[in-house]
Structures are given as structure tokens and as C-alpha cells.
Design a protein around this motif. Structure first.
Motif, PDB file in Angstrom:
ATOM      1  N   GLU A  20       5.268  62.464 -81.462  1.00 15.56           N
ATOM      2  CA  GLU A  20       6.239  63.117 -80.593  1.00 15.56           C
ATOM      3  C   GLU A  20       7.605  63.154 -81.260  1.00 15.56           C
ATOM      4  N   GLY A  22      10.310  64.972 -79.633  1.00 14.37           N
ATOM      5  CA  GLY A  22      11.249  64.941 -78.522  1.00 14.37           C
ATOM      6  C   GLY A  22      10.824  65.895 -77.428  1.00 14.37           C
ATOM      7  N   ASP A  37      15.625  67.467 -77.608  1.00 13.20           N
ATOM      8  CA  ASP A  37      16.293  66.171 -77.545  1.00 13.20           C
ATOM      9  C   ASP A  37      15.377  65.151 -78.193  1.00 13.20           C
ATOM     10  N   PRO A  38      15.780  64.577 -79.339  1.00 12.52           N
ATOM     11  CA  PRO A  38      14.897  63.637 -80.038  1.00 12.52           C
ATOM     12  C   PRO A  38      14.796  62.263 -79.380  1.00 12.52           C
ATOM     13  N   GLU A  39      15.701  61.941 -78.455  1.00 12.94           N
ATOM     14  CA  GLU A  39      15.679  60.643 -77.789  1.00 12.94           C
ATOM     15  C   GLU A  39      15.956  60.808 -76.300  1.00 12.94           C
ATOM     16  N   PRO A  40      15.058  61.479 -75.580  1.00  6.90           N
ATOM     17  CA  PRO A  40      15.316  61.704 -74.154  1.00  6.90           C
ATOM     18  C   PRO A  40      15.104  60.432 -73.332  1.00  6.90           C
ATOM     19  N   SER A  41      15.924  60.264 -72.308  1.00  9.09           N
ATOM     20  CA  SER A  41      15.709  59.176 -71.369  1.00  9.09           C
ATOM     21  C   SER A  41      14.609  59.609 -70.401  1.00  9.09           C
ATOM     22  N   SER A  45      13.929  63.427 -69.155  1.00  8.22           N
ATOM     23  CA  SER A  45      12.622  64.059 -69.327  1.00  8.22           C
ATOM     24  C   SER A  45      12.142  64.687 -68.021  1.00  8.22           C
ATOM     25  N   ASP A  58      23.468  66.884 -79.572  1.00  6.11           N
ATOM     26  CA  ASP A  58      22.651  66.199 -80.581  1.00  6.11           C
ATOM     27  C   ASP A  58      21.218  66.759 -80.646  1.00  6.11           C
ATOM     28  N   ASP A  59      20.947  67.836 -79.920  1.00  9.82           N
ATOM     29  CA  ASP A  59      19.606  68.431 -79.921  1.00  9.82           C
ATOM     30  C   ASP A  59      19.297  69.096 -81.258  1.00  9.82           C
TER      31      ASP A  59
END
Length: 81
Positions: A20, A22, A37-41, A45, A58-59
Motif C-alpha cells: 500500500e 496510500g 496521501d502516503p500517510e493517511p490517518s 481514510s 504533501d500528497d
């Protein structure tokens, strides 16, 4: 040729190794670019899955020609980004 649409927002982007990357936060259907988004909360999500999110600064920008397949839940890239 893969065509991106706003229906792809909230889907998971998967790399060529099945990992995965993001979550798709937004799609520009005219430019054929998905924003990921490489680090979604978890909350983010869920919001994206419901189609209420926006691209963040940052996307990662993923052009449609990098996407090999689109399913109901994911986009898979054809090569490393």
C-alpha cells in the motif's frame, strides 16, 4: 488507457509489489492526475472513502498513465513511482 475519475477518491493505491502506497484523496479528471496521501490517518481514510476529502500539500501526484488497473477498492501502479 486508464481513465481516472472522482469515483476513485478514497481508494487505496498499491505498488507493483502489492504494498500500500496510500489513499487517493482527490482526482483531477481533466488533468488525469490522482493525489495520494502516503500517510493517511484512520479518520482521513474514512472521510476520503465517503468522497469528502481534498488533496493535501504533501500528497503524491500520480498520473493516469502510471496506473495499470482500477478496481472497486484500489488503483494499482504499473511501475515504481
Amino acid at each position: 488507457m486508464t481513465v481516472l475519475s472522482t469515483q476513485d477518491e478514497g481508494k487505496v493505491l498499491i505498488d507493483i509489489e502489492g504494498e500500500e502506497i496510500g489513499v487517493v484523496t482527490a482526482v483531477d479528471p481533466e488533468e488525469q492526475v490522482a493525489f495520494v496521501d502516503p500517510e493517511p490517518s484512520v479518520a482521513n481514510s474514512v472521510i476520503q472513502g465517503l468522497g469528502f476529502g481534498d488533496a493535501g500539500e504533501d500528497d503524491i501526484e500520480v498520473p493516469a498513465d502510471s496506473v495499470a488497473t482500477i478496481t472497486d477498492t484500489e488503483l494499482r501502479v504499473a511501475r515504481d513511482l
